[in-house]
Design a protein around this motif. Structure first.
Motif, PDB file in Angstrom:
ATOM      1  N   GLY A   1       0.809  -1.210   0.000  1.00  0.00           N
ATOM      2  CA  GLY A   1       0.000   0.000   0.000  1.00  0.00           C
ATOM      3  C   GLY A   1       0.840   1.256   0.000  1.00  0.00           C
ATOM      4  O   GLY A   1       0.532   2.232   0.686  1.00  0.00           O
ATOM      5  N   GLU A   2       1.894   1.259  -0.810  1.00  0.00           N
ATOM      6  CA  GLU A   2       2.795   2.405  -0.886  1.00  0.00           C
ATOM      7  C   GLU A   2       2.973   2.873  -2.330  1.00  0.00           C
ATOM      8  O   GLU A   2       4.043   3.337  -2.727  1.00  0.00           O
ATOM      9  N   VAL A   3       1.908   2.777  -3.124  1.00  0.00           N
ATOM     10  CA  VAL A   3       1.931   3.248  -4.510  1.00  0.00           C
ATOM     11  C   VAL A   3       1.989   4.771  -4.513  1.00  0.00           C
ATOM     12  O   VAL A   3       1.283   5.433  -3.750  1.00  0.00           O
ATOM     13  N   ALA A   4       2.830   5.334  -5.373  1.00  0.00           N
ATOM     14  CA  ALA A   4       3.094   6.770  -5.321  1.00  0.00           C
ATOM     15  C   ALA A   4       2.165   7.616  -6.182  1.00  0.00           C
ATOM     16  O   ALA A   4       2.039   8.824  -5.950  1.00  0.00           O
ATOM     17  N   SER A   5       1.512   7.025  -7.182  1.00  0.00           N
ATOM     18  CA  SER A   5       0.683   7.820  -8.096  1.00  0.00           C
ATOM     19  C   SER A   5      -0.243   6.893  -8.866  1.00  0.00           C
ATOM     20  O   SER A   5      -0.034   5.667  -8.911  1.00  0.00           O
ATOM     21  N   ASN A   6      -1.243   7.475  -9.508  1.00  0.00           N
ATOM     22  CA  ASN A   6      -2.124   6.674 -10.359  1.00  0.00           C
ATOM     23  C   ASN A   6      -1.382   6.135 -11.582  1.00  0.00           C
ATOM     24  O   ASN A   6      -1.701   5.052 -12.078  1.00  0.00           O
ATOM     25  N   GLU A   7      -0.387   6.866 -12.050  1.00  0.00           N
ATOM     26  CA  GLU A   7       0.398   6.395 -13.192  1.00  0.00           C
ATOM     27  C   GLU A   7       1.176   5.132 -12.822  1.00  0.00           C
ATOM     28  O   GLU A   7       1.194   4.154 -13.586  1.00  0.00           O
ATOM     29  N   GLU A   8       1.798   5.139 -11.653  1.00  0.00           N
ATOM     30  CA  GLU A   8       2.505   3.938 -11.189  1.00  0.00           C
ATOM     31  C   GLU A   8       1.523   2.797 -10.964  1.00  0.00           C
ATOM     32  O   GLU A   8       1.794   1.638 -11.313  1.00  0.00           O
ATOM     33  N   PHE A   9       0.381   3.118 -10.388  1.00  0.00           N
ATOM     34  CA  PHE A   9      -0.649   2.127 -10.108  1.00  0.00           C
ATOM     35  C   PHE A   9      -1.046   1.392 -11.387  1.00  0.00           C
ATOM     36  O   PHE A   9      -1.092   0.157 -11.438  1.00  0.00           O
ATOM     37  N   LYS A  10      -1.325   2.156 -12.434  1.00  0.00           N
ATOM     38  CA  LYS A  10      -1.739   1.555 -13.697  1.00  0.00           C
ATOM     39  C   LYS A  10      -0.621   0.700 -14.288  1.00  0.00           C
ATOM     40  O   LYS A  10      -0.861  -0.428 -14.758  1.00  0.00           O
ATOM     41  N   ARG A  11       0.593   1.207 -14.272  1.00  0.00           N
ATOM     42  CA  ARG A  11       1.706   0.488 -14.892  1.00  0.00           C
ATOM     43  C   ARG A  11       1.971  -0.846 -14.185  1.00  0.00           C
ATOM     44  O   ARG A  11       2.144  -1.883 -14.835  1.00  0.00           O
ATOM     45  N   VAL A  12       1.991  -0.840 -12.855  1.00  0.00           N
ATOM     46  CA  VAL A  12       2.293  -2.060 -12.112  1.00  0.00           C
ATOM     47  C   VAL A  12       1.134  -3.049 -12.202  1.00  0.00           C
ATOM     48  O   VAL A  12       1.341  -4.253 -12.401  1.00  0.00           O
ATOM     49  N   PHE A  13      -0.087  -2.554 -12.080  1.00  0.00           N
ATOM     50  CA  PHE A  13      -1.236  -3.449 -12.180  1.00  0.00           C
ATOM     51  C   PHE A  13      -1.317  -4.083 -13.567  1.00  0.00           C
ATOM     52  O   PHE A  13      -1.627  -5.267 -13.702  1.00  0.00           O
ATOM     53  N   SER A  14      -1.017  -3.309 -14.595  1.00  0.00           N
ATOM     54  CA  SER A  14      -1.007  -3.853 -15.958  1.00  0.00           C
ATOM     55  C   SER A  14       0.037  -4.953 -16.103  1.00  0.00           C
ATOM     56  O   SER A  14      -0.201  -5.971 -16.764  1.00  0.00           O
ATOM     57  N   ALA A  15       1.181  -4.761 -15.467  1.00  0.00           N
ATOM     58  CA  ALA A  15       2.281  -5.719 -15.608  1.00  0.00           C
ATOM     59  C   ALA A  15       1.971  -7.077 -14.993  1.00  0.00           C
ATOM     60  O   ALA A  15       2.511  -8.100 -15.439  1.00  0.00           O
ATOM     61  N   ILE A  16       1.115  -7.127 -13.970  1.00  0.00           N
ATOM     62  CA  ILE A  16       0.831  -8.404 -13.303  1.00  0.00           C
ATOM     63  C   ILE A  16      -0.401  -9.115 -13.869  1.00  0.00           C
ATOM     64  O   ILE A  16      -0.779 -10.189 -13.390  1.00  0.00           O
ATOM     65  N   GLN A  17      -1.013  -8.574 -14.912  1.00  0.00           N
ATOM     66  CA  GLN A  17      -2.232  -9.164 -15.454  1.00  0.00           C
ATOM     67  C   GLN A  17      -2.087 -10.608 -15.938  1.00  0.00           C
ATOM     68  O   GLN A  17      -3.038 -11.402 -15.820  1.00  0.00           O
ATOM     69  N   PRO A  18      -0.940 -11.021 -16.483  1.00  0.00           N
ATOM     70  CA  PRO A  18      -0.845 -12.428 -16.911  1.00  0.00           C
ATOM     71  C   PRO A  18      -1.070 -13.441 -15.795  1.00  0.00           C
ATOM     72  O   PRO A  18      -1.363 -14.609 -16.073  1.00  0.00           O
ATOM     73  N   LEU A  19      -0.971 -13.012 -14.548  1.00  0.00           N
ATOM     74  CA  LEU A  19      -1.167 -13.931 -13.429  1.00  0.00           C
ATOM     75  C   LEU A  19      -2.645 -14.234 -13.166  1.00  0.00           C
ATOM     76  O   LEU A  19      -2.957 -15.229 -12.502  1.00  0.00           O
ATOM     77  N   TYR A  20      -3.538 -13.405 -13.642  1.00  0.00           N
ATOM     78  CA  TYR A  20      -4.920 -13.445 -13.172  1.00  0.00           C
ATOM     79  C   TYR A  20      -5.813 -14.476 -13.839  1.00  0.00           C
ATOM     80  O   TYR A  20      -6.803 -14.909 -13.244  1.00  0.00           O
ATOM     81  N   THR A  21      -5.538 -14.840 -15.086  1.00  0.00           N
ATOM     82  CA  THR A  21      -6.436 -15.724 -15.830  1.00  0.00           C
ATOM     83  C   THR A  21      -5.675 -16.898 -16.421  1.00  0.00           C
ATOM     84  O   THR A  21      -4.457 -16.841 -16.628  1.00  0.00           O
ATOM     85  N   VAL A  22      -6.416 -17.967 -16.713  1.00  0.00           N
ATOM     86  CA  VAL A  22      -5.805 -19.138 -17.346  1.00  0.00           C
ATOM     87  C   VAL A  22      -5.422 -18.817 -18.781  1.00  0.00           C
ATOM     88  O   VAL A  22      -4.340 -19.189 -19.253  1.00  0.00           O
TER      89      VAL A  22
END
Length: 278
Positions: free
Chosen positions: A153-174
């Motif tokens: 819970g130490e995300v610095a900005s919405n831009e960082e939030f979007k970039r990091v969340f986008s990067a982990i998307q391959p983990l979410y679905t088969v």
């Protein structure tokens, strides 16, 4: 519609049969989620049920006045129930929304007919396994430090939030659909302050396992076999402590069996509701 609830404007959509029993849908991912995914997955239930979808305080199209706490979020749900329904509800919570659905029934047991859980947890017991899974995935475009900050819970900005969340998307679905995921990432209302409050202050203290046996209403527990962030063990823990439950593992799903195996998911959910005369 928008309603002023406990001093904060909430975005709410009502679908389905106005004379049916009410199902409230509580989305996950505070600061990332909103009600659109649940509307897409569950609208077919509207033939028989009154469906109430909302963007929680600090998420989606709702206003973001603090506090962002489990106490406040569950109080908001209860206030919406009183204003729109004023009778016991069925509550469906997915992922972090499942935390709130469980805490809601524990705080307001007389307000609930049944609890429907999807890919969630009753404690932080398996959090480190999820963090390690993300680290072990050797994802591109995200550093280990960024992953640690996301979960802390130490995300610095919405831009960082979007970039990091986008990067982990391959983990979410088969099955990973890069084009569909990019479209989804571009459509999200990023609210990093809400996420930080949830993960920095609420989640570290989250453990309601000892209270689960007090839940007397029917509980529907579901999880994707390949869920990395609220793994099967989390749902196993819930099922082992709730006496009146039905439990399904969806073998071809990750974190979203209600989308990945939608037809099967809805069939099992309808069967549960019918069996319990809901």
């Amino acid at each position: 519609m928008k309603r002023l609830i406990n001093g904060n404007e909430l975005y709410i959509e009502e679908h389905g049969n106005p004379n049916g029993k009410a199902i409230f849908f509580i989305h996950g991912a505070p600061g990332l989620g909103d009600c659109r995914n649940d509307i897409k997955a569950f609208s077919d239930l509207g033939v028989d049920y009154r469906l109430i979808f909302m963007d929680m305080r600090g998420s989606g199209r709702s206003e973001g006045k603090p506090p962002f706490t489990h106490e406040q979020w569950t109080e908001d749900i209860e206030s919406v129930r009183k204003e729109l329904v004023d009778e016991p509800i069925i509550i469906l919570g997915g992922s972090y929304g499942g935390f709130l659905a469980l805490e809601y029934v524990l705080r307001y047991p007389e307000s609930v007919r049944a609890v429907l859980l999807r890919d969630t947890a009753a404690s932080k017991r398996f959090d480190q396994d999820s963090v390690q899974a993300a680290k072990d995935a050797n994802l591109t475009d995200v550093s280990e430090d960024e992953l640690i900050r996301l979960f802390a819970g130490e995300v610095a900005s919405n831009e960082e939030f979007k970039r990091v969340f986008s990067a982990i998307q391959p983990l979410y679905t088969v099955e990973y659909d890069e084009i569909a995921v990019k479209k989804k990432m571009d459509s999200i209302y990023y609210r990093y302050e809400t996420h930080n409050a949830a993960f920095k202050y609420n989640k570290p203290n989250y453990n309601i396992v000892d209270q689960l046996p007090s839940i007397k209403v029917p509980v529907f527990i579901t999880v994707g076999r390949h869920d990395w962030i609220t793994p099967v063990e989390s749902s196993d823990e819930i099922a082992s402590h709730i006496p009146n439950h039905e439990y399904h593992i969806f073998e071809q799903s990750g974190h979203s069996p209600h989308h990945e195996e939608n037809e099967l998911y809805l069939a099992r959910l309808r069967a549960f509701l019918q069996k319990n005369k809901l």
